[in-house]
Design a protein around this motif. Structure first.
Motif, PDB file in Angstrom:
ATOM      1  N   LEU A  18       0.825  -1.214   0.000  1.00  0.00           N
ATOM      2  CA  LEU A  18       0.000   0.000   0.000  1.00  0.00           C
ATOM      3  C   LEU A  18       0.862   1.268   0.000  1.00  0.00           C
ATOM      4  O   LEU A  18       0.491   2.284  -0.583  1.00  0.00           O
ATOM      5  CB  LEU A  18      -0.954  -0.001   1.193  1.00  0.00           C
ATOM      6  N   ASP A  19       2.025   1.190   0.662  1.00  0.00           N
ATOM      7  CA  ASP A  19       2.945   2.336   0.615  1.00  0.00           C
ATOM      8  C   ASP A  19       3.409   2.611  -0.813  1.00  0.00           C
ATOM      9  O   ASP A  19       3.618   3.752  -1.212  1.00  0.00           O
ATOM     10  CB  ASP A  19       4.193   2.065   1.484  1.00  0.00           C
ATOM     11  N   THR A  20       3.566   1.531  -1.579  1.00  0.00           N
ATOM     12  CA  THR A  20       4.111   1.670  -2.938  1.00  0.00           C
ATOM     13  C   THR A  20       3.022   1.925  -3.983  1.00  0.00           C
ATOM     14  O   THR A  20       3.233   2.687  -4.921  1.00  0.00           O
ATOM     15  CB  THR A  20       4.876   0.378  -3.329  1.00  0.00           C
ATOM     16  N   TYR A  21       1.880   1.249  -3.817  1.00  0.00           N
ATOM     17  CA  TYR A  21       0.842   1.300  -4.866  1.00  0.00           C
ATOM     18  C   TYR A  21      -0.530   1.731  -4.339  1.00  0.00           C
ATOM     19  O   TYR A  21      -1.543   1.451  -4.960  1.00  0.00           O
ATOM     20  CB  TYR A  21       0.692  -0.084  -5.520  1.00  0.00           C
ATOM     21  N   GLY A  22      -0.574   2.398  -3.211  1.00  0.00           N
ATOM     22  CA  GLY A  22      -1.861   2.735  -2.603  1.00  0.00           C
ATOM     23  C   GLY A  22      -2.594   3.880  -3.277  1.00  0.00           C
ATOM     24  O   GLY A  22      -3.801   4.037  -3.110  1.00  0.00           O
ATOM     25  N   ALA A  23      -1.889   4.717  -4.035  1.00  0.00           N
ATOM     26  CA  ALA A  23      -2.534   5.877  -4.673  1.00  0.00           C
ATOM     27  C   ALA A  23      -2.534   5.709  -6.185  1.00  0.00           C
ATOM     28  O   ALA A  23      -1.598   5.143  -6.765  1.00  0.00           O
ATOM     29  CB  ALA A  23      -1.791   7.153  -4.283  1.00  0.00           C
ATOM     30  N   GLU A  24      -3.606   6.215  -6.815  1.00  0.00           N
ATOM     31  CA  GLU A  24      -3.753   6.071  -8.271  1.00  0.00           C
ATOM     32  C   GLU A  24      -2.531   6.646  -9.017  1.00  0.00           C
ATOM     33  O   GLU A  24      -2.061   6.059  -9.992  1.00  0.00           O
ATOM     34  CB  GLU A  24      -5.047   6.767  -8.708  1.00  0.00           C
ATOM     35  N   GLU A  25      -2.023   7.770  -8.532  1.00  0.00           N
ATOM     36  CA  GLU A  25      -0.886   8.417  -9.201  1.00  0.00           C
ATOM     37  C   GLU A  25       0.368   7.511  -9.162  1.00  0.00           C
ATOM     38  O   GLU A  25       1.115   7.431 -10.142  1.00  0.00           O
ATOM     39  CB  GLU A  25      -0.604   9.776  -8.549  1.00  0.00           C
ATOM     40  N   GLU A  29       2.236   5.980 -12.518  1.00  0.00           N
ATOM     41  CA  GLU A  29       3.666   6.150 -12.767  1.00  0.00           C
ATOM     42  C   GLU A  29       4.338   4.785 -13.010  1.00  0.00           C
ATOM     43  O   GLU A  29       5.158   4.629 -13.911  1.00  0.00           O
ATOM     44  CB  GLU A  29       4.306   6.850 -11.562  1.00  0.00           C
ATOM     45  N   ARG A  30       3.930   3.804 -12.210  1.00  0.00           N
ATOM     46  CA  ARG A  30       4.503   2.456 -12.346  1.00  0.00           C
ATOM     47  C   ARG A  30       4.157   1.854 -13.694  1.00  0.00           C
ATOM     48  O   ARG A  30       4.992   1.242 -14.361  1.00  0.00           O
ATOM     49  CB  ARG A  30       3.958   1.568 -11.210  1.00  0.00           C
ATOM     50  N   LEU A  31       2.881   2.044 -14.102  1.00  0.00           N
ATOM     51  CA  LEU A  31       2.438   1.489 -15.380  1.00  0.00           C
ATOM     52  C   LEU A  31       3.124   2.196 -16.547  1.00  0.00           C
ATOM     53  O   LEU A  31       3.518   1.563 -17.530  1.00  0.00           O
ATOM     54  CB  LEU A  31       0.914   1.591 -15.492  1.00  0.00           C
ATOM     55  N   PHE A  32       3.279   3.522 -16.422  1.00  0.00           N
ATOM     56  CA  PHE A  32       3.960   4.287 -17.478  1.00  0.00           C
ATOM     57  C   PHE A  32       5.368   3.721 -17.681  1.00  0.00           C
ATOM     58  O   PHE A  32       5.795   3.438 -18.799  1.00  0.00           O
ATOM     59  CB  PHE A  32       4.036   5.770 -17.090  1.00  0.00           C
ATOM     60  N   ASN A  33       6.098   3.531 -16.587  1.00  0.00           N
ATOM     61  CA  ASN A  33       7.481   3.028 -16.673  1.00  0.00           C
ATOM     62  C   ASN A  33       7.540   1.597 -17.197  1.00  0.00           C
ATOM     63  O   ASN A  33       8.494   1.209 -17.858  1.00  0.00           O
ATOM     64  CB  ASN A  33       8.164   3.105 -15.306  1.00  0.00           C
ATOM     65  N   ALA A  34       6.498   0.806 -16.874  1.00  0.00           N
ATOM     66  CA  ALA A  34       6.474  -0.579 -17.356  1.00  0.00           C
ATOM     67  C   ALA A  34       6.168  -0.615 -18.855  1.00  0.00           C
ATOM     68  O   ALA A  34       6.717  -1.428 -19.597  1.00  0.00           O
ATOM     69  CB  ALA A  34       5.431  -1.384 -16.587  1.00  0.00           C
ATOM     70  N   ARG A  35       5.291   0.292 -19.279  1.00  0.00           N
ATOM     71  CA  ARG A  35       4.895   0.278 -20.686  1.00  0.00           C
ATOM     72  C   ARG A  35       5.950   0.939 -21.577  1.00  0.00           C
ATOM     73  O   ARG A  35       6.194   0.495 -22.697  1.00  0.00           O
ATOM     74  CB  ARG A  35       3.553   1.014 -20.831  1.00  0.00           C
ATOM     75  N   TRP A  36       6.515   2.043 -21.078  1.00  0.00           N
ATOM     76  CA  TRP A  36       7.515   2.776 -21.866  1.00  0.00           C
ATOM     77  C   TRP A  36       8.799   2.918 -21.040  1.00  0.00           C
ATOM     78  O   TRP A  36       9.127   4.009 -20.552  1.00  0.00           O
ATOM     79  CB  TRP A  36       6.968   4.156 -22.242  1.00  0.00           C
ATOM     80  N   LEU A  81     -12.341  -0.131 -13.770  1.00  0.00           N
ATOM     81  CA  LEU A  81     -11.750  -0.161 -12.427  1.00  0.00           C
ATOM     82  C   LEU A  81     -10.512   0.730 -12.370  1.00  0.00           C
ATOM     83  O   LEU A  81      -9.739   0.778 -13.319  1.00  0.00           O
ATOM     84  CB  LEU A  81     -11.327  -1.593 -12.070  1.00  0.00           C
ATOM     85  N   PRO A  82     -10.312   1.428 -11.236  1.00  0.00           N
ATOM     86  CA  PRO A  82      -9.075   2.204 -11.099  1.00  0.00           C
ATOM     87  C   PRO A  82      -7.862   1.272 -11.031  1.00  0.00           C
ATOM     88  O   PRO A  82      -7.994   0.085 -10.679  1.00  0.00           O
ATOM     89  CB  PRO A  82      -9.260   2.950  -9.773  1.00  0.00           C
ATOM     90  N   LEU A  83      -6.706   1.818 -11.359  1.00  0.00           N
ATOM     91  CA  LEU A  83      -5.489   0.986 -11.320  1.00  0.00           C
ATOM     92  C   LEU A  83      -5.189   0.493  -9.913  1.00  0.00           C
ATOM     93  O   LEU A  83      -4.640  -0.591  -9.728  1.00  0.00           O
ATOM     94  CB  LEU A  83      -4.285   1.775 -11.858  1.00  0.00           C
ATOM     95  N   LEU A  88      -4.153  -4.028  -6.567  1.00  0.00           N
ATOM     96  CA  LEU A  88      -4.464  -4.771  -5.341  1.00  0.00           C
ATOM     97  C   LEU A  88      -4.884  -6.206  -5.709  1.00  0.00           C
ATOM     98  O   LEU A  88      -4.529  -7.158  -5.017  1.00  0.00           O
ATOM     99  CB  LEU A  88      -5.568  -4.045  -4.556  1.00  0.00           C
ATOM    100  N   GLY A  89      -5.622  -6.345  -6.797  1.00  0.00           N
ATOM    101  CA  GLY A  89      -5.984  -7.674  -7.306  1.00  0.00           C
ATOM    102  C   GLY A  89      -4.724  -8.473  -7.627  1.00  0.00           C
ATOM    103  O   GLY A  89      -4.626  -9.659  -7.297  1.00  0.00           O
ATOM    104  N   ILE A  90      -3.753  -7.834  -8.259  1.00  0.00           N
ATOM    105  CA  ILE A  90      -2.484  -8.498  -8.587  1.00  0.00           C
ATOM    106  C   ILE A  90      -1.787  -8.932  -7.295  1.00  0.00           C
ATOM    107  O   ILE A  90      -1.233 -10.031  -7.206  1.00  0.00           O
ATOM    108  CB  ILE A  90      -1.587  -7.554  -9.434  1.00  0.00           C
ATOM    109  N   PHE A  91      -1.850  -8.082  -6.291  1.00  0.00           N
ATOM    110  CA  PHE A  91      -1.251  -8.432  -4.995  1.00  0.00           C
ATOM    111  C   PHE A  91      -1.894  -9.716  -4.446  1.00  0.00           C
ATOM    112  O   PHE A  91      -1.197 -10.668  -4.096  1.00  0.00           O
ATOM    113  CB  PHE A  91      -1.434  -7.277  -4.003  1.00  0.00           C
ATOM    114  N   PHE A  92      -3.225  -9.760  -4.405  1.00  0.00           N
ATOM    115  CA  PHE A  92      -3.902 -10.932  -3.825  1.00  0.00           C
ATOM    116  C   PHE A  92      -3.650 -12.200  -4.647  1.00  0.00           C
ATOM    117  O   PHE A  92      -3.428 -13.276  -4.098  1.00  0.00           O
ATOM    118  CB  PHE A  92      -5.406 -10.681  -3.702  1.00  0.00           C
TER     119      PHE A  92
END
Ligand code: ZN
Length: 315
Positions: A18-25, A29-36, A81-83, A88-92
């Motif tokens: 949650l510290d790393t991925y708890g906020a939409e922003e 950012e994580r998805l942007f870096n993964a995609r590009w 669904l929001p990212l 969180l789904g990926i986490f579970f």
């Protein structure tokens, strides 16, 4: 690595997640870096400069003016669904040892069962894409297996009634420990089908052993060496280690699918097998599985609706 190391590894705590991925922003950012990973690149013309249309969260190419969203052309495309919910789904899905049903995802994420089933099937699809991206290497044990139908007995091979055939392979290291595995549904057991499968999933320098079931010989001309072992001899030996792991893993996958999902129809089987294998193949890196699945999600094309449609009978 000893079994306990897997069992007692820390994984990723919910707090740290949650510290790393708890906020939409943070997720964006994580998805942007993964995609590009080397910076934005226009999907249409490849240009690297863009404007941000911030009111609509779109990226517009400075060269051809093509607009795209962060999630377009990824597995997250067309989802409402929001990212944060996706991640969180990926986490579970990655941090539970036995897998997680859509019903549980619905409960934990507070989303509809329909959305949970779509998410589940899309993530399983990404796991399949991730695993299919590398071929098994080293010493490989290969076997034929079946899902459904009668629990025991019955005919082996072509035409076994009510059973879905799948191929199971496990790659072992020089100490004999299982490293990676792959399980794939096949239309039937025939030499041609086995050959086609092995060209895709088994490295051509592999040494492969199997029992003497005829169709498994289909692997022979696409690998360095294929040995067909007479199993009536080896199973009489109490110290026998040959086929121990492949038999264990086939038993485990059937138990896991029965236990967590109760009934899985043949059409869904490939994705459930892929989920089980992905978790096994990444078992030494539980915490890193979250980042890995996000990376693969960013580069996996959207799943067409017609393929998702038949996701509706999962228990
Ligand atoms: Zn462009």
């Amino acid at each position: 690595m000893p079994k306990n190391t897997v069992q007692f590894q820390k994984g990723l705590s919910l707090k740290r997640f949650l510290d790393t991925y708890g906020a939409e922003e943070q997720c964006r950012e994580r998805l942007f870096n993964a995609r590009w990973p080397t910076g934005y690149k226009c999907p249409r013309c490849g240009h690297t400069k863009h404007y941000l249309v911030s009111t609509r969260n779109l990226y517009q190419c400075r060269n051809c003016r093509f607009q795209c969203s962060l999630t377009s052309d990824t597995i997250f495309a067309s989802s409402k669904l929001p990212l944060t919910t996706w991640f969180l789904g990926i986490f579970f899905v990655t941090q539970s040892k036995e897998g997680m049903s859509a019903l549980n995802l619905r409960r934990l994420l507070g989303i509809s069962i329909n959305a949970a089933m779509k998410m589940k099937h899309k993530l399983q699809h990404v796991m399949k894409v991730a695993d299919d991206s590398f071929a098994l290497n080293g010493l490989v044990e290969l076997d034929d297996a079946y899902w459904g139908g009668k629990r025991s007995g019955g005919k082996r091979g072509r035409g076994a009634p009510g059973k879905t055939p799948f191929l199971a392979a496990i790659a072992r290291n020089e100490k004999g420990h299982p490293i990676h595995m792959r399980m794939s549904k096949v239309n039937s057991f025939s030499s041609q089908e086995v050959r086609k499968w092995s060209l895709k999933h088994i490295h051509h320098q592999c040494v492969v052993i199997s029992d003497e079931f005829g169709p498994l010989r289909g692997v022979a001309d696409s690998v360095a060496f294929h040995g067909a072992v007479n199993t009536s001899e080896i199973y009489h030996n109490p110290d026998n280690k040959i086929f121990h792991w492949i038999n264990t893993m086939i038993g485990n996958v059937k138990r896991a699918i029965h236990g967590t999902y109760h009934a899985v129809s043949p059409k869904h089987l490939p994705r459930y097998l892929a989920e089980f294998c992905f978790r096994f193949n990444n078992r030494f890196y539980m915490g890193a599985m979250v980042g890995s699945l996000i990376r693969y999600s960013a580069v996996t094309k959207p799943m067409p609706q017609r393929i998702l449609k038949f996701a509706e009978d999962e228990g």
